[in-house]
Design a protein around this motif. Structure first.
Motif, PDB file in Angstrom:
ATOM      1  N   ILE A  30       0.828  -1.201   0.000  1.00 12.65           N
ATOM      2  CA  ILE A  30       0.000   0.000   0.000  1.00 12.65           C
ATOM      3  C   ILE A  30       0.868   1.259   0.000  1.00 12.65           C
ATOM      4  N   ARG A  31       0.551   2.138  -0.932  1.00 10.39           N
ATOM      5  CA  ARG A  31       1.181   3.458  -1.014  1.00 10.39           C
ATOM      6  C   ARG A  31       0.089   4.441  -1.394  1.00 10.39           C
ATOM      7  N   SER A  32       0.394   5.690  -1.334  1.00  9.77           N
ATOM      8  CA  SER A  32      -0.618   6.701  -1.656  1.00  9.77           C
ATOM      9  C   SER A  32      -1.112   6.589  -3.102  1.00  9.77           C
ATOM     10  N   ASP A  33      -0.278   6.068  -4.001  1.00  8.65           N
ATOM     11  CA  ASP A  33      -0.676   5.966  -5.400  1.00  8.65           C
ATOM     12  C   ASP A  33      -1.230   4.589  -5.774  1.00  8.65           C
ATOM     13  N   LEU A  34      -1.421   3.684  -4.795  1.00 11.35           N
ATOM     14  CA  LEU A  34      -1.936   2.349  -5.073  1.00 11.35           C
ATOM     15  C   LEU A  34      -3.132   2.048  -4.191  1.00 11.35           C
ATOM     16  N   GLN A  35      -4.042   1.264  -4.720  1.00 13.00           N
ATOM     17  CA  GLN A  35      -5.161   0.801  -3.908  1.00 13.00           C
ATOM     18  C   GLN A  35      -4.687  -0.336  -3.019  1.00 13.00           C
ATOM     19  N   ALA A  36      -5.450  -0.615  -1.991  1.00  8.27           N
ATOM     20  CA  ALA A  36      -5.074  -1.647  -1.030  1.00  8.27           C
ATOM     21  C   ALA A  36      -5.134  -3.053  -1.617  1.00  8.27           C
ATOM     22  N   ASP A  37      -5.835  -3.250  -2.711  1.00 11.33           N
ATOM     23  CA  ASP A  37      -6.024  -4.607  -3.221  1.00 11.33           C
ATOM     24  C   ASP A  37      -4.990  -5.034  -4.266  1.00 11.33           C
ATOM     25  N   VAL A  38      -3.866  -4.394  -4.316  1.00 13.92           N
ATOM     26  CA  VAL A  38      -2.882  -4.731  -5.342  1.00 13.92           C
ATOM     27  C   VAL A  38      -2.033  -5.947  -5.006  1.00 13.92           C
ATOM     28  N   TYR A  39      -2.277  -6.566  -3.885  1.00 10.86           N
ATOM     29  CA  TYR A  39      -1.411  -7.639  -3.423  1.00 10.86           C
ATOM     30  C   TYR A  39      -1.846  -9.038  -3.827  1.00 10.86           C
ATOM     31  N   HIS A  40      -2.993  -9.248  -4.406  1.00  9.35           N
ATOM     32  CA  HIS A  40      -3.593 -10.571  -4.493  1.00  9.35           C
ATOM     33  C   HIS A  40      -2.764 -11.627  -5.224  1.00  9.35           C
ATOM     34  N   LYS A  41      -1.877 -11.268  -6.106  1.00  4.99           N
ATOM     35  CA  LYS A  41      -1.037 -12.261  -6.792  1.00  4.99           C
ATOM     36  C   LYS A  41       0.403 -12.265  -6.289  1.00  4.99           C
ATOM     37  N   ALA A  42       0.736 -11.335  -5.437  1.00  3.85           N
ATOM     38  CA  ALA A  42       2.116 -11.208  -4.967  1.00  3.85           C
ATOM     39  C   ALA A  42       2.625 -12.418  -4.184  1.00  3.85           C
ATOM     40  N   PRO A  43       1.847 -13.020  -3.272  1.00  7.98           N
ATOM     41  CA  PRO A  43       2.401 -14.156  -2.526  1.00  7.98           C
ATOM     42  C   PRO A  43       2.862 -15.297  -3.437  1.00  7.98           C
TER      43      PRO A  43
END
Length: 76
Positions: A30-43
């Motif tokens: 999470i950063r100011s320029d990203l939404q909170a849901d950007v993590y779903h494929k990262a793991p």
């Protein structure tokens, strides 16, 4: 190694390096320029590219911050 296979591995490693450079110390992205849901494929991306510790950091963040009691994710 075949040239295409070697290029594939190099590209995958560059992608993992880029992803790791954006991971916050708490495991989130999470950063100011990203939404909170950007993590779903990262793991998965981190785990299969040889970064299981970093993959676990994002999973721990998800469990602490985004996983609802019914198993759903808050941002989906």
């Amino acid at each position: 190694m075949k040239p295409n296979y070697e290029r594939y591995l190099q590209s995958a490693q560059r992608g993992a390096t880029w992803l790791l450079s954006r991971q916050n110390p708490d495991g989130s992205f999470i950063r100011s320029d990203l939404q909170a849901d950007v993590y779903h494929k990262a793991p998965l991306a981190l785990a299969i590219s040889g970064h299981p510790i970093e993959a676990n950091r994002i999973l721990k963040w998800i469990k602490r911050n985004d996983l609802l009691e019914n198993g759903d994710l808050r941002h989906f």
